[in-house]
Design a protein around this motif. Structure first.
Motif, mmCIF file in Angstrom:
data_model
loop_
_atom_site.group_PDB
_atom_site.id
_atom_site.type_symbol
_atom_site.label_atom_id
_atom_site.label_comp_id
_atom_site.label_asym_id
_atom_site.label_seq_id
_atom_site.Cartn_x
_atom_site.Cartn_y
_atom_site.Cartn_z
ATOM 1 N N ALA A 286 22.989 61.178 24.917
ATOM 2 C CA ALA A 286 22.864 59.720 24.911
ATOM 3 C C ALA A 286 23.002 59.150 26.311
ATOM 4 O O ALA A 286 23.790 59.637 27.134
ATOM 5 C CB ALA A 286 23.915 59.103 24.002
ATOM 6 N N CYS A 287 22.255 58.103 26.603
ATOM 7 C CA CYS A 287 22.366 57.416 27.890
ATOM 8 C C CYS A 287 23.613 56.539 27.883
ATOM 9 O O CYS A 287 23.731 55.625 27.073
ATOM 10 C CB CYS A 287 21.129 56.565 28.154
ATOM 11 S SG CYS A 287 21.252 55.595 29.683
ATOM 12 N N SER A 288 24.542 56.825 28.779
ATOM 13 C CA SER A 288 25.749 55.997 28.854
ATOM 14 C C SER A 288 25.885 55.302 30.200
ATOM 15 O O SER A 288 26.807 54.507 30.388
ATOM 16 C CB SER A 288 26.998 56.854 28.598
ATOM 17 O OG SER A 288 27.082 57.902 29.554
ATOM 18 N N ARG A 289 24.967 55.594 31.149
ATOM 19 C CA ARG A 289 24.992 54.926 32.454
ATOM 20 C C ARG A 289 23.573 54.491 32.810
ATOM 21 O O ARG A 289 22.662 55.327 32.847
ATOM 22 C CB ARG A 289 25.513 55.862 33.550
ATOM 23 C CG ARG A 289 26.972 56.269 33.378
ATOM 24 C CD ARG A 289 27.399 57.180 34.518
ATOM 25 N NE ARG A 289 26.647 58.418 34.519
ATOM 26 C CZ ARG A 289 26.327 59.103 35.624
ATOM 27 N NH1 ARG A 289 26.653 58.643 36.822
ATOM 28 N NH2 ARG A 289 25.662 60.235 35.525
ATOM 29 N N ALA A 290 23.396 53.202 33.076
ATOM 30 C CA ALA A 290 22.139 52.695 33.617
ATOM 31 C C ALA A 290 22.395 52.353 35.078
ATOM 32 O O ALA A 290 23.188 51.455 35.384
ATOM 33 C CB ALA A 290 21.668 51.468 32.851
ATOM 34 N N ILE A 291 21.754 53.098 35.959
ATOM 35 C CA ILE A 291 21.966 52.941 37.396
ATOM 36 C C ILE A 291 20.756 52.183 37.938
ATOM 37 O O ILE A 291 19.653 52.723 38.031
ATOM 38 C CB ILE A 291 22.137 54.320 38.056
ATOM 39 C CG1 ILE A 291 23.325 55.051 37.411
ATOM 40 C CG2 ILE A 291 22.326 54.184 39.561
ATOM 41 C CD1 ILE A 291 23.388 56.524 37.708
ATOM 42 N N VAL A 292 20.963 50.910 38.279
ATOM 43 C CA VAL A 292 19.857 49.977 38.416
ATOM 44 C C VAL A 292 19.780 49.418 39.843
ATOM 45 O O VAL A 292 20.787 48.982 40.406
ATOM 46 C CB VAL A 292 20.002 48.812 37.410
ATOM 47 C CG1 VAL A 292 18.772 47.926 37.434
ATOM 48 C CG2 VAL A 292 20.248 49.353 35.999
ATOM 49 N N HIS A 293 18.571 49.431 40.393
ATOM 50 C CA HIS A 293 18.351 48.840 41.716
ATOM 51 C C HIS A 293 18.642 47.352 41.670
ATOM 52 O O HIS A 293 18.277 46.655 40.710
ATOM 53 C CB HIS A 293 16.912 49.089 42.170
ATOM 54 C CG HIS A 293 16.678 48.835 43.619
ATOM 55 N ND1 HIS A 293 16.581 47.561 44.128
ATOM 56 C CD2 HIS A 293 16.538 49.679 44.670
ATOM 57 C CE1 HIS A 293 16.375 47.634 45.438
ATOM 58 N NE2 HIS A 293 16.348 48.912 45.795
ATOM 59 N N GLU A 294 19.308 46.866 42.715
ATOM 60 C CA GLU A 294 19.747 45.470 42.736
ATOM 61 C C GLU A 294 18.596 44.468 42.613
ATOM 62 O O GLU A 294 18.806 43.351 42.103
ATOM 63 C CB GLU A 294 20.523 45.200 44.025
ATOM 64 C CG GLU A 294 19.737 45.436 45.299
ATOM 65 C CD GLU A 294 20.600 45.319 46.560
ATOM 66 O OE1 GLU A 294 21.834 45.216 46.421
ATOM 67 O OE2 GLU A 294 20.029 45.343 47.672
ATOM 68 N N ASP A 295 17.402 44.850 43.026
ATOM 69 C CA ASP A 295 16.272 43.917 42.966
ATOM 70 C C ASP A 295 15.852 43.590 41.524
ATOM 71 O O ASP A 295 15.261 42.528 41.282
ATOM 72 C CB ASP A 295 15.066 44.487 43.722
ATOM 73 C CG ASP A 295 15.267 44.484 45.228
ATOM 74 O OD1 ASP A 295 16.281 43.929 45.687
ATOM 75 O OD2 ASP A 295 14.420 45.070 45.946
ATOM 76 N N VAL A 296 16.110 44.506 40.607
ATOM 77 C CA VAL A 296 15.694 44.281 39.216
ATOM 78 C C VAL A 296 16.894 44.193 38.271
ATOM 79 O O VAL A 296 16.725 44.115 37.053
ATOM 80 C CB VAL A 296 14.726 45.389 38.738
ATOM 81 C CG1 VAL A 296 13.425 45.339 39.511
ATOM 82 C CG2 VAL A 296 15.371 46.778 38.846
ATOM 83 N N SER A 297 18.096 44.227 38.816
ATOM 84 C CA SER A 297 19.299 44.334 37.985
ATOM 85 C C SER A 297 19.462 43.158 37.032
ATOM 86 O O SER A 297 19.723 43.356 35.835
ATOM 87 C CB SER A 297 20.537 44.459 38.877
ATOM 88 O OG SER A 297 21.704 44.571 38.097
ATOM 89 N N ASN A 298 19.330 41.930 37.525
ATOM 90 C CA ASN A 298 19.558 40.764 36.653
ATOM 91 C C ASN A 298 18.580 40.735 35.486
ATOM 92 O O ASN A 298 18.972 40.491 34.330
ATOM 93 C CB ASN A 298 19.443 39.474 37.465
ATOM 94 C CG ASN A 298 20.615 39.269 38.411
ATOM 95 O OD1 ASN A 298 21.678 39.871 38.236
ATOM 96 N ND2 ASN A 298 20.422 38.434 39.423
ATOM 97 N N ASP A 299 17.300 40.976 35.788
ATOM 98 C CA ASP A 299 16.296 40.967 34.717
ATOM 99 C C ASP A 299 16.537 42.115 33.747
ATOM 100 O O ASP A 299 16.402 41.952 32.521
ATOM 101 C CB ASP A 299 14.891 41.075 35.313
ATOM 102 C CG ASP A 299 14.468 39.812 36.044
ATOM 103 O OD1 ASP A 299 15.085 38.755 35.798
ATOM 104 O OD2 ASP A 299 13.530 39.889 36.859
ATOM 105 N N PHE A 300 16.905 43.279 34.269
ATOM 106 C CA PHE A 300 17.175 44.431 33.399
ATOM 107 C C PHE A 300 18.345 44.141 32.465
ATOM 108 O O PHE A 300 18.269 44.404 31.252
ATOM 109 C CB PHE A 300 17.472 45.675 34.242
ATOM 110 C CG PHE A 300 18.002 46.822 33.435
ATOM 111 C CD1 PHE A 300 17.136 47.675 32.761
ATOM 112 C CD2 PHE A 300 19.374 47.050 33.334
ATOM 113 C CE1 PHE A 300 17.636 48.727 31.993
ATOM 114 C CE2 PHE A 300 19.873 48.098 32.572
ATOM 115 C CZ PHE A 300 18.996 48.940 31.903
#
Length: 482
Positions: A286-300
């Motif tokens: 299961a995915c328990s960590r979403a490691i997200v680039h700051e440029d798309v973080s808010n929308d994600f």
């Protein structure tokens, strides 16, 4: 139909010597008892091993196509009971019916697959350095295999251990998890009806500290295959290797999905939600960590929260996400919610027990999203085994890979990106046994190897496909000077 709430030993359905039993309840309604199973002891476990040992030579000498025919017939019998087994799985383990149906179908497919592979086992012919010599190898069964399986995939995981073991000519003793043992016993029932000789497959229910421990310690057991938590698996590995046995362990995970700057936030959120909330998060992949680039973080995050809040939680027969399997599992997830908040993470969605008539009695929890998570927090380092996704923001792709690898586990990892160079870098650098591009971390093909790195696996033998057969066979090299 036989009463498969009993043990299956030496071709007979029998009660324990002590007469002890344990009830399995419906996790969506714990007041409802689903079945009563045997609470076996050391004597019952030893009896099963002795039956397997007695049957080992004859089964090893059975032709591969004949072994395959038994597996094929067992697969047919499972296929004919798909609806019944699906309902049993939902009732005992709690997962949503579409997920349970997919798992039952996976077990059927595994039996069919290894039925055909049984005919391929043999060896290879090599060119000798001298004349008048045949030089070749033979693949032979290891002997008696002890299989210890978990509750979260109570028919698929026993199937992907049982089928290759039997196809390769081994006899087996199986200890399914006590929370949902019924589907594993159904496999034994199908094999029995398919004509499997007595003693070749034996299933004993009961506590792992008693039954599994006895299997591992018994001198007649040659190989041990374990799936479960890293803590228990490492103890099993140490004990089995001390006894000189061949060992295969598949254990926990803290699986990341890296969301690159080029990713579409909505697509990435769909992938993460499917991997994080599917099967109530009760999957080692299961995915328990979403490691997200700051440029798309808010929308994600907005998209992921929207998906979390739209998940239909309730009893698995009618709803999208079922309950935890037990009160202990629910309590563990809720404890991690508290831990995350105490460490400074922000609860963006969920985090509690849902309200409503359909969920008032069961072990239900809301799909949960945390933001403002740092990689050294417990919520980002420890396996939760619930529908909880921790969002970690990073400034560039290099940091994303670094954070993805910054855990003691390495089972499954995925990346969402439109940049082919980033995809290739992730494949090269991700420290995981399963790496996916633009896919959820969960979901496996049955004909390719499965296993992890670091604390997710013993890193000795893989499961599934040809790799699954490798664990259950040993090669003999023959020099024939004629």
């Amino acid at each position: 139909m036989v009463d498969s709430s009993r043990n299956y030993v030496d071709g007979q359905w029998s009660e324990t010597r002590t007469g002890d039993t344990v009830d399995v309840v419906n996790p969506a309604n714990p007041t409802e008892t689903i079945a009563r199973y045997q609470q076996s002891g050391v004597a019952d476990a030893n009896e099963a091993v002795e039956a397997a040992s007695k049957a080992a030579e004859a089964w090893a000498n059975t032709a591969g196509p004949e072994r395959g025919a038994v597996l094929r017939e067992a697969g047919k019998r499972l296929d004919a009971r798909t609806d019944e087994l699906t309902d049993q799985l939902v009732a005992e383990e709690g997962k949503a019916r579409p997920e349970a149906a997919g798992e039952v179908q996976r077990a059927v497919d595994i039996f069919y697959y290894f039925a055909e592979k049984a005919s391929d086992l043999g060896g290879t012919v090599k060119g000798p350095s001298g004349r008048n010599t045949n030089l070749y190898t033979r693949e032979e069964p290891v002997g008696v295999a002890a299989l210890i399986t978990p509750w979260n995939y109570p028919i698929a995981i026993p199937a992907w251990k049982l089928a290759p073991a039997l196809a390769a000519g081994n006899t087996v003793v199986l200890k399914p998890a006590s929370l949902a043992p019924g589907p594993a016993l159904a496999l034994a029932e199908a094999l029995d009806e398919a004509g499997l000789p007595d003693g070749v497959c034996n299933v004993v229910t009961g506590p792992g500290s008693t039954v599994a421990n006895a299997f591992v310690q018994h001198e007649a057991v040659d190989a041990v295959s374990f799936t479960g938590s890293s803590h228990v698996g490492e103890m099993v590995y140490d004990q089995a290797t001390d006894e000189g046995k061949r060992v295969q362990t598949e254990m926990g995970g803290k699986n990341p999905t890296v969301v690159a700057a080029s990713a579409d936030p909505a697509e990435a959120a769909e992938i993460v939600a499917a991997g994080g909330f599917g099967t109530t998060g009760q999957s080692c992949t299961a995915c328990s960590r979403a490691i997200v680039h700051e440029d798309v973080s808010n929308d994600f995050v907005a998209e992921l929260v929207d998906r979390a809040e739209s998940v239909d939680v309730g009893p698995g027969l009618e709803h999208e996400m079922g309950p935890h399997v037990s009160q202990d599992e629910l309590d563990s997830t809720l404890e991690y919610v508290d831990v995350a908040q105490n460490e400074g993470a922000t609860l963006a969605s969920g985090g509690g027990v849902p309200e409503g008539e359909a969920v008032e009695d069961g072990y239900f929890v809301e799909p949960t999203v945390f933001t403002d998570v740092e990689s050294d927090m417990r919520i980002a380092q420890e396996e939760v085994f619930g529908p909880v996704v921790a969002v970690i923001e990073v400034s560039d792709f290099e940091e994303g890979i670094e954070v993805a690898n910054d855990v003691p586990y390495g089972l499954s990892a995925s990346v969402v990106t439109d940049d082919h160079t980033e995809a290739n870098r992730f494949v090269d650098e991700a420290e995981a046994g399963v790496v996916k591009v633009n896919e959820k971390t969960t979901g496996l093909e049955l004909h390719v190897p499965f296993g992890g790195f670091k604390r997710s696996s013993s890193e000795t033998w893989r499961e599934q496909g040809d790799a699954g057969l490798d664990f259950y066979t040993i090669e003999k090299t023959v020099y024939d000077n004629y």
